[in-house]
Motif scaffolding. Structure first.
Motif, PDB file in Angstrom:
ATOM      1  N   THR A   4       0.584  -1.389   0.215  1.00 54.39           N
ATOM      2  CA  THR A   4      -0.103  -0.326  -0.192  1.00 54.39           C
ATOM      3  C   THR A   4       0.820   0.773   0.312  1.00 54.39           C
ATOM      4  OG1 THR A   4      -1.775  -1.548   1.542  1.00 54.39           O
ATOM      5  CG2 THR A   4      -1.854   1.117   1.153  1.00 54.39           C
ATOM      6  N   SER A   7       2.344   1.514  -3.400  1.00 54.97           N
ATOM      7  CA  SER A   7       1.473   1.962  -4.516  1.00 54.97           C
ATOM      8  C   SER A   7       1.209   3.153  -4.561  1.00 54.97           C
ATOM      9  CB  SER A   7      -0.105   1.232  -4.350  1.00 54.97           C
ATOM     10  OG  SER A   7      -0.704   1.340  -3.415  1.00 54.97           O
ATOM     11  N   MET A   8       1.328   3.806  -2.598  1.00 47.08           N
ATOM     12  CA  MET A   8       0.873   5.581  -3.191  1.00 47.08           C
ATOM     13  C   MET A   8       2.175   6.746  -3.138  1.00 47.08           C
ATOM     14  SD  MET A   8      -1.440   4.784   0.926  1.00 47.08           S
ATOM     15  CE  MET A   8      -1.261   7.273   1.813  1.00 47.08           C
ATOM     16  N   GLU A  36      -3.901   1.990 -13.443  1.00 46.44           N
ATOM     17  CA  GLU A  36      -3.056   1.746 -12.612  1.00 46.44           C
ATOM     18  C   GLU A  36      -2.619   3.155 -11.823  1.00 46.44           C
ATOM     19  OE1 GLU A  36      -2.702  -2.323 -11.800  1.00 46.44           O
ATOM     20  OE2 GLU A  36      -4.736  -2.212 -11.986  1.00 46.44           O
ATOM     21  N   ALA A  39      -3.788   6.768 -11.488  1.00 45.15           N
ATOM     22  CA  ALA A  39      -4.399   6.591 -10.345  1.00 45.15           C
ATOM     23  C   ALA A  39      -3.810   6.948  -9.272  1.00 45.15           C
ATOM     24  CB  ALA A  39      -5.833   5.350 -10.568  1.00 45.15           C
ATOM     25  N   ALA A  40      -2.503   6.011  -9.016  1.00 46.90           N
ATOM     26  CA  ALA A  40      -1.747   5.448  -7.626  1.00 46.90           C
ATOM     27  C   ALA A  40      -0.754   6.891  -7.580  1.00 46.90           C
ATOM     28  CB  ALA A  40      -0.398   4.479  -8.176  1.00 46.90           C
ATOM     29  N   ARG A  42      -1.880  10.228  -8.636  1.00 52.79           N
ATOM     30  CA  ARG A  42      -3.163  10.987  -8.295  1.00 52.79           C
ATOM     31  C   ARG A  42      -3.292  10.715  -6.854  1.00 52.79           C
ATOM     32  NH1 ARG A  42      -7.680   9.741 -12.362  1.00 52.79           N
ATOM     33  NH2 ARG A  42      -5.695   8.640 -14.083  1.00 52.79           N
ATOM     34  N   ARG A  43      -3.766   9.313  -6.161  1.00 54.44           N
ATOM     35  CA  ARG A  43      -4.210   9.320  -4.844  1.00 54.44           C
ATOM     36  C   ARG A  43      -2.423   9.695  -4.221  1.00 54.44           C
ATOM     37  NH1 ARG A  43      -4.882   3.521  -5.863  1.00 54.44           N
ATOM     38  NH2 ARG A  43      -5.905   3.841  -7.788  1.00 54.44           N
ATOM     39  N   ALA A  44      -1.799   9.812  -3.880  1.00 52.31           N
ATOM     40  CA  ALA A  44      -0.728  10.378  -3.348  1.00 52.31           C
ATOM     41  C   ALA A  44      -0.708  11.732  -3.322  1.00 52.31           C
ATOM     42  CB  ALA A  44       0.966   9.373  -3.998  1.00 52.31           C
ATOM     43  N   LEU A  46      -3.119  14.481  -3.908  1.00 56.00           N
ATOM     44  CA  LEU A  46      -4.263  13.737  -3.580  1.00 56.00           C
ATOM     45  C   LEU A  46      -4.810  13.904  -1.764  1.00 56.00           C
ATOM     46  CD1 LEU A  46      -7.409  13.082  -5.754  1.00 56.00           C
ATOM     47  CD2 LEU A  46      -6.553  15.175  -4.812  1.00 56.00           C
ATOM     48  N   GLY A  47      -3.343  12.870  -1.221  1.00 55.29           N
ATOM     49  CA  GLY A  47      -2.827  12.432  -0.221  1.00 55.29           C
ATOM     50  C   GLY A  47      -2.106  13.445   0.820  1.00 55.29           C
TER      51      GLY A  47
END
Length: 184
Positions: A4, A7-8, A36, A39-40, A42-44, A46-47
């Protein structure tokens, strides 16, 4: 958990992550397609943005105790007397009689209906607060009579009849006085 975290951070190739202390280090491989990985990523981002917002909000809460008290001054000066605001600071008594005399029927109907709806609500509230059934019954009868005369006045305004409007206006005024005397 290690996958996890990898991937972040948006990693899509093999990553060597240190294992727990005292054990042999292991190698985790994280493979992701381009969608993927995007998306990962973008997630990072945004986090990271979310943690920055939370951190700054927390810092503001910590430093909030140092803010000086807000001083409240006197009320602003009255604005009456300026062009177009002659009576802006005074309560107005809107009487239907001048509107009836000027034969401004739409204003009579709209004002009457607005005030009657507020009056109906207020009278229901006052009647419900009365303790004895006798008081409630008397007041309900009087308010029924009051709203019957208000309906007559509304009908007179609808058909644009000044004579009927004058008649029902007088009756309404009398019945309203009776209701207020009964409440007083």
């Amino acid at each position: 958990m290690a996958q996890t975290m990898a991937s972040m951070t948006g990693l899509s190739q093999g990553v060597r992550l240190p294992g727990p202390t005292g054990r042999r280090a292991s190698r985790f491989t994280v493979r992701a397609s381009s969608a993927e990985a995007e998306a990962a990523g973008r997630r990072a981002v945004l986090g990271l943005m979310a943690s920055g917002v939370v951190g700054s909000a927390f810092a503001q809460v910590v430093h909030a105790g140092t803010v000086a008290a807000i001083k409240v001054g006197p009320p602003p000066p009255l604005s009456g007397g300026l062009p177009g605001t002659d009576n802006s600071d005074e309560a107005r008594d809107f009487n239907l009689k001048p509107l009836i005399d000027k034969k401004q029927w739409p204003y009579v109907m709209n004002d009457l209906r607005l005030r009657a709806s507020y009056l109906r609500y207020d009278l229901k509230t006052v009647i419900s607060s009365k303790t004895t059934k006798e008081e409630k019954k008397d007041l309900k009868d009087l308010t029924g009579k009051l709203f019957a005369t208000l309906d007559g006045l509304d009908h007179a305004a609808k058909i644009k009849s000044p004579t009927e409007a004058e008649k029902y206006y007088g009756e309404t005024k009398t019945v309203l006085g009776d209701v207020l005397a009964k409440l007083g």
